[in-house]
Write a protein that holds these residues in place. Structure first.
Motif, PDB file in Angstrom:
ATOM      1  N   ASP A 103       0.845  -1.202   0.000  1.00 30.32           N
ATOM      2  CA  ASP A 103       0.000   0.000   0.000  1.00 30.32           C
ATOM      3  C   ASP A 103       0.884   1.257   0.000  1.00 30.32           C
ATOM      4  O   ASP A 103       0.583   2.242  -0.663  1.00 30.32           O
ATOM      5  CB  ASP A 103      -0.930   0.015   1.219  1.00 30.32           C
ATOM      6  N   ARG A 104       2.001   1.203   0.751  1.00 33.64           N
ATOM      7  CA  ARG A 104       2.939   2.342   0.783  1.00 33.64           C
ATOM      8  C   ARG A 104       3.612   2.525  -0.573  1.00 33.64           C
ATOM      9  O   ARG A 104       3.810   3.646  -1.031  1.00 33.64           O
ATOM     10  CB  ARG A 104       4.011   2.124   1.873  1.00 33.64           C
ATOM     11  N   VAL A 105       3.940   1.398  -1.219  1.00 31.62           N
ATOM     12  CA  VAL A 105       4.573   1.484  -2.544  1.00 31.62           C
ATOM     13  C   VAL A 105       3.617   2.137  -3.534  1.00 31.62           C
ATOM     14  O   VAL A 105       3.992   3.018  -4.310  1.00 31.62           O
ATOM     15  CB  VAL A 105       4.998   0.084  -3.041  1.00 31.62           C
ATOM     16  N   VAL A 106       2.361   1.721  -3.480  1.00 32.20           N
ATOM     17  CA  VAL A 106       1.372   2.277  -4.404  1.00 32.20           C
ATOM     18  C   VAL A 106       1.193   3.776  -4.136  1.00 32.20           C
ATOM     19  O   VAL A 106       1.053   4.581  -5.054  1.00 32.20           O
ATOM     20  CB  VAL A 106       0.021   1.529  -4.272  1.00 32.20           C
ATOM     21  N   GLU A 107       1.251   4.127  -2.869  1.00 30.35           N
ATOM     22  CA  GLU A 107       1.068   5.516  -2.453  1.00 30.35           C
ATOM     23  C   GLU A 107       2.225   6.396  -2.925  1.00 30.35           C
ATOM     24  O   GLU A 107       2.030   7.427  -3.547  1.00 30.35           O
ATOM     25  CB  GLU A 107       0.969   5.537  -0.916  1.00 30.35           C
TER      26      GLU A 107
ATOM     27  N   ALA B  54       8.461   2.838  -4.616  1.00 28.85           N
ATOM     28  CA  ALA B  54       9.379   2.022  -3.830  1.00 28.85           C
ATOM     29  C   ALA B  54      10.684   2.774  -3.661  1.00 28.85           C
ATOM     30  O   ALA B  54      11.357   3.081  -4.637  1.00 28.85           O
ATOM     31  CB  ALA B  54       9.613   0.691  -4.537  1.00 28.85           C
ATOM     32  N   LYS B  55      11.012   3.109  -2.419  1.00 27.70           N
ATOM     33  CA  LYS B  55      12.213   3.908  -2.190  1.00 27.70           C
ATOM     34  C   LYS B  55      13.267   3.161  -1.399  1.00 27.70           C
ATOM     35  O   LYS B  55      14.462   3.302  -1.633  1.00 27.70           O
ATOM     36  CB  LYS B  55      11.853   5.183  -1.419  1.00 27.70           C
ATOM     37  N   ASN B  56      12.833   2.411  -0.418  1.00 30.86           N
ATOM     38  CA  ASN B  56      13.803   1.843   0.514  1.00 30.86           C
ATOM     39  C   ASN B  56      13.815   0.318   0.511  1.00 30.86           C
ATOM     40  O   ASN B  56      13.697  -0.326   1.543  1.00 30.86           O
ATOM     41  CB  ASN B  56      13.494   2.347   1.935  1.00 30.86           C
TER      42      ASN B  56
ATOM     43  N   ARG C 232      11.741  -6.498   0.117  1.00 28.34           N
ATOM     44  CA  ARG C 232      11.072  -6.979   1.328  1.00 28.34           C
ATOM     45  C   ARG C 232       9.886  -7.869   0.956  1.00 28.34           C
ATOM     46  O   ARG C 232       9.648  -8.896   1.572  1.00 28.34           O
ATOM     47  CB  ARG C 232      10.539  -5.798   2.172  1.00 28.34           C
ATOM     48  N   LEU C 233       9.143  -7.444  -0.080  1.00 28.94           N
ATOM     49  CA  LEU C 233       7.997  -8.248  -0.523  1.00 28.94           C
ATOM     50  C   LEU C 233       8.455  -9.650  -0.915  1.00 28.94           C
ATOM     51  O   LEU C 233       7.853 -10.646  -0.522  1.00 28.94           O
ATOM     52  CB  LEU C 233       7.316  -7.616  -1.737  1.00 28.94           C
ATOM     53  N   LEU C 234       9.552  -9.679  -1.685  1.00 30.78           N
ATOM     54  CA  LEU C 234      10.069 -10.972  -2.131  1.00 30.78           C
ATOM     55  C   LEU C 234      10.526 -11.815  -0.950  1.00 30.78           C
ATOM     56  O   LEU C 234      10.253 -13.008  -0.873  1.00 30.78           O
ATOM     57  CB  LEU C 234      11.250 -10.760  -3.089  1.00 30.78           C
TER      58      LEU C 234
ATOM     59  N   ARG D 154       8.902  -5.002 -12.856  1.00 29.41           N
ATOM     60  CA  ARG D 154       9.494  -4.393 -11.667  1.00 29.41           C
ATOM     61  C   ARG D 154       9.630  -2.869 -11.788  1.00 29.41           C
ATOM     62  O   ARG D 154       9.279  -2.127 -10.870  1.00 29.41           O
ATOM     63  CB  ARG D 154      10.861  -5.011 -11.378  1.00 29.41           C
ATOM     64  N   ASP D 155      10.140  -2.403 -12.922  1.00 31.60           N
ATOM     65  CA  ASP D 155      10.383  -0.968 -13.064  1.00 31.60           C
ATOM     66  C   ASP D 155       9.088  -0.179 -12.925  1.00 31.60           C
ATOM     67  O   ASP D 155       9.033   0.840 -12.238  1.00 31.60           O
ATOM     68  CB  ASP D 155      11.022  -0.669 -14.425  1.00 31.60           C
ATOM     69  N   GLU D 156       8.059  -0.683 -13.598  1.00 31.30           N
ATOM     70  CA  GLU D 156       6.775   0.018 -13.533  1.00 31.30           C
ATOM     71  C   GLU D 156       6.229   0.050 -12.107  1.00 31.30           C
ATOM     72  O   GLU D 156       5.773   1.081 -11.614  1.00 31.30           O
ATOM     73  CB  GLU D 156       5.768  -0.680 -14.452  1.00 31.30           C
ATOM     74  N   ILE D 157       6.318  -1.099 -11.441  1.00 30.97           N
ATOM     75  CA  ILE D 157       5.769  -1.183 -10.089  1.00 30.97           C
ATOM     76  C   ILE D 157       6.562  -0.291  -9.134  1.00 30.97           C
ATOM     77  O   ILE D 157       5.995   0.395  -8.284  1.00 30.97           O
ATOM     78  CB  ILE D 157       5.757  -2.652  -9.607  1.00 30.97           C
ATOM     79  N   ALA D 158       7.879  -0.241  -9.294  1.00 27.33           N
ATOM     80  CA  ALA D 158       8.721   0.570  -8.408  1.00 27.33           C
ATOM     81  C   ALA D 158       8.393   2.052  -8.542  1.00 27.33           C
ATOM     82  O   ALA D 158       8.430   2.801  -7.568  1.00 27.33           O
ATOM     83  CB  ALA D 158      10.196   0.338  -8.736  1.00 27.33           C
TER      84      ALA D 158
END
Lengths: 524, 152
Positions: free
Chosen positions: A472-476, A479-481, A486-488, A518-522
């Motif tokens: 939820d934080r990534v979507v918001e 992905a920074k840190n 961590r998901l993996l 991955r790139d898009e999701i990040a």
């Protein structure tokens, strides 16, 4: 028997009922009567015709013409033009039908290759008529097995056919039966897993709605082979029509002496009961399903011992999926060699898929094992809607794998997909076009698992919640840190430590989504 | 409602517990499993109250809180999600003036989320009581609500 010059088959399944099929059917019968055609045209009820999401669907024989989106208001014109005057009602005619019907049955050009074993009678016979099922060769397999084969011969035939479980795990069916047969114990059970809850999957529903006797016949043969006398079909509570038609088929089979004591005057008897589920995804896991039948919360059991030795009420139990059992009668009737002509050398037979999402013609198909994803989407699914580009597919339901465009030519079968760390699973293919946010789709998968985790074991209960929090934080805010790693990491630990396949399976959608997108999701 | 008569429709075996709970809930005018229902079921099957409570809360088809005449179960699994279930949910919330899990003041509708309903070919889909509705758009939702309000 009266002969008529024309038959109109109307599909009565959950999807068409939604679109008003019952009203169209009633109006059709009335209108035919009003036009004085009752002696010439017969209206027959059947299961799903392979077209989904196009309202009420009809087929007119002998022409083999498909009509879709037929409403009650269209009936008068349809009867006047098509049935009385023999002219096409072009605005309702399904001209661009996808490649999804059997080649031999029709000659209209709408129909192309689709070998049908499991769905042979779906959309052909009236599912509420045991006579029609028998006329189509039904119960021949049961009769052949019980009167002419030993249980070991039946098991060997299924083993030779190479049938693997169609519920997702792909365990060899004949081997499972053999374990069940050899398991010590007087009382044994056959359980049919019809708790179809994998998102995007509704093949078992359409099999039960369209041809319930095939399932019953498969279960009786399984009972004979294993040495069981009772069977249970656990159907999810939402499937009202499946429950009704299966119960009716059981009652009819009993009255025809095809279910019950001393079948075919042999010392073998078998009977079946339907169990209605309560709405829990985890009950699709075989031991959770057994717990549920026994009347408990559907928590999975420890394995081993496996249900084949210690199952329902502690007795040896075979748990098979609907589609698996629906293959049995044809294998016994036609033999293993016939079955092996379909599919690939390592993966015999056909697979029933549900194609969904951004495709022109979503619905149900049965194709040979080894058919490519590209063919399934473009030939059978009619391609991507509105001419957009393909972006990815979620194959095998929520517990399945995301596949990118580079995977379009991969062969779809249990063995080939494994090489790409993917799985066929239940056979759901959710197609996504170029406009789809993969982060949003992955988020939907994670939320699904968080909701359906049964809470029995810690890795799954906490893991699903943490995955949702992090993502939820990534979507918001992107992905920074190292969130994606961590998901993996979390889903990988869940894979190794969760109690049952529910928690273990999340690694597949997470890792595959990150492999291809991955790139898009990040950056989301 | 005559609870002892309802439970007696089934044999007093534990394996009938889901059937008994389904029946009690269906017969309850407020479409839920009340404390009295749990008690009746527990006594009939000769198990503790807590046992029946545990089973009833495990399965999503049972509710332990009173619900409206029309129970809307909106599917938000990936296939429906892809086809726009979120917009349908927002629209329903707005039209009914309630959030997920709540019931309208007039008792006409309860809004719930569900996992895959198995009608993904016509996504996005909802189930109202025993009926399915697919290919939803805001216009269609208006029509369905109107129809159900009249019918209920």
């Amino acid at each position: 028997m009266n002969t008529v010059r024309s038959h109109v088959l109307i599909s009565i399944d959950a999807g068409t009922i939604m679109a008003g099929a019952r009203a169209v059917q009633a109006e059709l019968v009335e209108e035919i009567k009003r036009k004085g055609l009752s002696g010439e045209v017969a209206v027959l009820e059947t299961g799903n015709l392979g077209v989904t999401g196009m309202g009420v669907v009809l087929v007119v024989y002998p022409e083999g013409l498909y009509y879709a989106n037929v409403t009650k208001e269209d009936v008068a014109e349809f009867v006047e033009e098509q049935l009385l005057k023999g002219r096409l009602v072009k605005r309702l005619l399904l001209t661009q039908a996808p490649k999804r019907y059997i080649i031999k049955r029709e000659k209209t050009g709408l129909t192309r290759e689709q070998p049908r074993i499991v769905l042979k009678n779906c959309g052909v016979i009236n599912p509420e008529s045991i006579e029609e099922y028998i006329a189509a060769g039904g119960y021949e397999g049961e009769s052949k097995a019980v009167t002419g084969m030993t249980p070991d011969e039946v098991i060997n035939e299924v083993k030779r056919a190479g049938l693997a479980g169609r519920g997702g795990a792909a365990f060899p069916t004949g081997m499972k039966w053999e374990f069940g047969r050899k398991a010590p114990g007087q009382e044994k059970y056959i359980v049919c897993n019809a708790d179809e809850g994998e998102p995007g999957t509704f093949k078992d529903r359409l099999i039960m709605e369209g041809d319930p006797h095939k399932l019953i016949e498969g279960m009786v043969i399984a009972g004979y082979a294993v040495g069981a006398t009772r069977g249970f079909i656990y159907i999810r509570g939402e499937y009202g029509l499946s429950i009704g038609r299966t119960e009716r088929a059981i009652a009819d089979a009993r009255s025809f002496g095809l279910l019950g004591n001393s079948l075919f005057d042999k010392p073998f008897g078998f009977d079946i009961e339907v169990m209605k589920g309560g709405g829990a995804y985890v009950c699709g896991e075989e031991t959770a399903l057994i717990e549920s039948i026994e009347g408990r919360r559907g928590h999975p059991r420890n394995k081993p011992p496996y249900p084949v030795t210690v199952g329902l009420w502690g007795k040896p139990t075979i748990v098979n999926n609907v589609e698996t059992l629906a293959n049995i009668s044809e294998i016994v009737r036609n033999g293993a060699n016939w079955f092996k002509q379909y599919g690939t050398p390592k993966c015999a037979g056909t697979k029933v898929y549900t194609i969904l999402g951004h495709v022109a013609t979503p619905g149900l198909i049965e194709v040979e094992m080894g058919t490519t994803l590209r063919d399934i989407i473009y030939e059978y699914g009619g391609g991507i809607t509105n001419g957009k580009a393909f972006k990815g597919a979620l194959v095998g339901g929520a517990a399945g794998a995301f596949l990118g465009p580079e995977m379009l030519d991969v062969k779809m079968d249990f063995v080939s997909l494994k090489e790409y760390a993917a799985a066929l699973g239940s056979g759901a293919i959710l197609v996504m076009n170029e406009g789809t946010s993969m982060a949003d789709m992955l988020s939907s998968v994670l939320h699904f698992f968080k909701h359906e985790s049964c809470g029995h074991c810690v890795p799954c209960r906490l893991g699903t919640a943490r995955l949702v929090d992090i993502f939820d934080r990534v979507v918001e805010s992107g992905a920074k840190n190292g969130e994606l790693d961590r998901l993996l990491q979390i889903s990988s630990v869940m894979k190794d430590t969760s109690f049952c396949p529910l928690g273990q399976s999340l690694y597949m959608p997470v890792s595959s989504a990150l492999r291809y997108f991955r790139d898009e999701i990040a950056g989301s | 409602m005559d609870r002892p008569a309802i439970v007696r429709k089934f044999g007093p075996e534990l394996r009938n517990i889901l059937y008994i709970l389904h029946e009690l809930q269906d017969r309850n005018p407020q479409h839920y499993v009340a404390k009295e229902d749990i008690q009746a079921c527990a006594e009939y099957l000769n198990v503790p109250y807590s046992y029946v409570h545990g089973v009833a809360t495990f399965y999503t088809m049972f509710s332990l809180a009173p619900r409206g005449r029309n129970i809307i179960r909106l599917c938000d699994s990936p296939p429906c999600h892809l086809m726009g279930s979120t917009s349908v949910l927002d629209y329903l919330k707005g039209r009914l003036g309630i959030d997920v899990g709540e019931t309208t003041a007039d008792g006409a509708f309860t809004l719930e989320l569900a996992s895959c309903l198995g009608v993904c070919g016509v996504a996005p889909a909802i189930m109202i009581n025993d009926e399915m509705y697919g290919k939803l758009t805001p216009e269609r939702v208006d029509g369905i609500l109107e129809e159900r309000r009249k019918g209920a």
